[in-house]
Write a protein that holds these residues in place. Structure first.
Motif, PDB file in Angstrom:
ATOM      1  N   LYS B  14       0.834  -1.195   0.000  1.00 59.96           N
ATOM      2  CA  LYS B  14       0.000   0.000   0.000  1.00 59.96           C
ATOM      3  C   LYS B  14       0.865   1.239   0.000  1.00 59.96           C
ATOM      4  CE  LYS B  14      -4.475  -1.367   1.841  1.00 59.96           C
ATOM      5  NZ  LYS B  14      -5.509  -1.095   2.864  1.00 59.96           N
ATOM      6  N   PHE B  16       1.731   4.460   1.688  1.00 63.43           N
ATOM      7  CA  PHE B  16       1.655   5.121   2.996  1.00 63.43           C
ATOM      8  C   PHE B  16       2.278   6.512   2.890  1.00 63.43           C
ATOM      9  CE2 PHE B  16       0.671   2.178   6.605  1.00 63.43           C
ATOM     10  CZ  PHE B  16       0.426   1.027   5.878  1.00 63.43           C
ATOM     11  N   SER B  40       7.735   1.332   9.471  1.00 68.97           N
ATOM     12  CA  SER B  40       7.011   1.015   8.233  1.00 68.97           C
ATOM     13  C   SER B  40       7.963   0.503   7.155  1.00 68.97           C
ATOM     14  CB  SER B  40       6.247   2.239   7.732  1.00 68.97           C
ATOM     15  OG  SER B  40       7.142   3.194   7.194  1.00 68.97           O
ATOM     16  N   GLN B  45       6.505  -1.431   2.321  1.00 64.03           N
ATOM     17  CA  GLN B  45       5.402  -0.665   1.737  1.00 64.03           C
ATOM     18  C   GLN B  45       5.951   0.505   0.906  1.00 64.03           C
ATOM     19  OE1 GLN B  45       1.948  -1.714   2.389  1.00 64.03           O
ATOM     20  NE2 GLN B  45       3.318  -3.417   2.813  1.00 64.03           N
ATOM     21  N   VAL B 126      -3.020   5.043   2.646  1.00 63.96           N
ATOM     22  CA  VAL B 126      -3.019   5.336   4.080  1.00 63.96           C
ATOM     23  C   VAL B 126      -2.266   6.643   4.318  1.00 63.96           C
ATOM     24  CG1 VAL B 126      -2.329   4.523   6.374  1.00 63.96           C
ATOM     25  CG2 VAL B 126      -2.993   2.861   4.620  1.00 63.96           C
ATOM     26  N   MET B 128      -1.115   9.093   7.443  1.00 67.44           N
ATOM     27  CA  MET B 128      -1.051   9.351   8.884  1.00 67.44           C
ATOM     28  C   MET B 128      -0.480  10.737   9.084  1.00 67.44           C
ATOM     29  SD  MET B 128       0.123   5.859  10.704  1.00 67.44           S
ATOM     30  CE  MET B 128       0.085   4.344   9.755  1.00 67.44           C
ATOM     31  N   SER B 129      -1.207  11.548   9.818  1.00 65.88           N
ATOM     32  CA  SER B 129      -0.824  12.941   9.992  1.00 65.88           C
ATOM     33  C   SER B 129      -0.419  13.193  11.440  1.00 65.88           C
ATOM     34  CB  SER B 129      -2.019  13.817   9.612  1.00 65.88           C
ATOM     35  OG  SER B 129      -1.692  15.171   9.786  1.00 65.88           O
TER      36      SER B 129
END
Lengths: 119, 130
Positions: B14, B16, B40, B45, B126, B128-129
């Motif tokens: 995915k 990210f 990660s 990814q 995805v 992420m903040s």
């Protein structure tokens, strides 16, 4: 749909945890799945059973434990963030477990959506 | 940890994106964001980082965290390449608002405007903040 939830802020100090709870409850009521909630940064403070909120207020920690028990949600607390903040196995409320950040990446890959609740 | 995971999800990749919006040392967001980024990388990814708002200060050259008695993690951004994390996007408007250019940053980055940043975010699986 399958949702993963990420919570980055502590209870009471910030609304993130309340919003995450209401979102999760609404998603479950509509038939969606929430297999895992990951607690990171100050979010790890959601996991301690030592908290005693005032009687006329919501009990955020107990609320998570009950939601997890009812719906079989995996409540995962980041080990690195937890140790920094004094959250250890011996203070965990029911339903929480401590594990690594890999559990967050994993739910990011597995779930259809990862929803972050933070500042 | 990752071994068990790879058995279950082998092959799924995915996109990210980790979005960094906060200054490096006033709060812990930058440091703990970096910790997720590094983990990660172990999952093979498609990872990218975005820096906007005060997050552009995370990459600023010449930081001296020692006077604050804080952990000096700016050099870690230079090590990301070794983890095969090479896509670093910095928002042009955020740099300009703070009187900075790409020359002020500790690593080579791709400077993109706000509209392009929005497109990049829309392309992710995805985000992420922190």
């Amino acid at each position: 749909m399958q949702f993963g939830i990420l919570i980055n802020e502590g209870p009471y100090q910030h609304q993130a945890s309340d919003s995450a709870y209401l979102f999760t409850k609404a998603a479950l009521e509509q038939g969606h799945e929430v297999p895992r909630i990951f607690f990171y940064m100050d979010g790890v403070n959601n996991a301690t059973r030592l908290q005693e909120p005032q009687q006329d207020d919501r009990n955020i920690v107990r609320r998570w434990s009950q939601l997890a028990e009812t719906h079989g949600i995996d409540l995962v607390v980041c080990v690195a963030a937890a140790l920094r903040r004094g959250i250890k196995d011996e203070v965990l409320a029911p339903g929480f477990r401590i594990s690594g950040l890999g559990q967050l990446v994993e739910i990011g890959i597995q779930a259809d959506r990862l929803v972050t609740f933070g500042d | 940890m990752s071994d068990e995971f790879e058995d279950d999800f082998s092959g799924e990749i995915k996109r990210f994106m980790f979005v960094n919006r906060k200054a490096p040392h006033g709060t812990i967001y930058a440091l703990e964001s970096l910790e997720v980024v590094l983990i990660s990388a172990a999952f093979d990814q498609d990872v990218s980082l975005a820096f906007l708002d005060d997050g552009v200060f995370q990459l600023r050259k010449g930081q001296n965290a020692n006077v604050l008695e804080m952990k000096n993690f700016a050099p870690t951004y230079r090590a990301l390449e070794g983890y095969d994390i090479e896509k670093l996007y910095v928002e042009r408007e955020s740099l300009e608002a703070r009187g900075m250019t790409a020359d002020d940053l500790v690593v080579p980055v791709e400077v993109v405007d706000r509209a392009r940043m929005a497109e990049l975010m829309a392309d992710q699986d995805v985000v992420m903040s922190f």
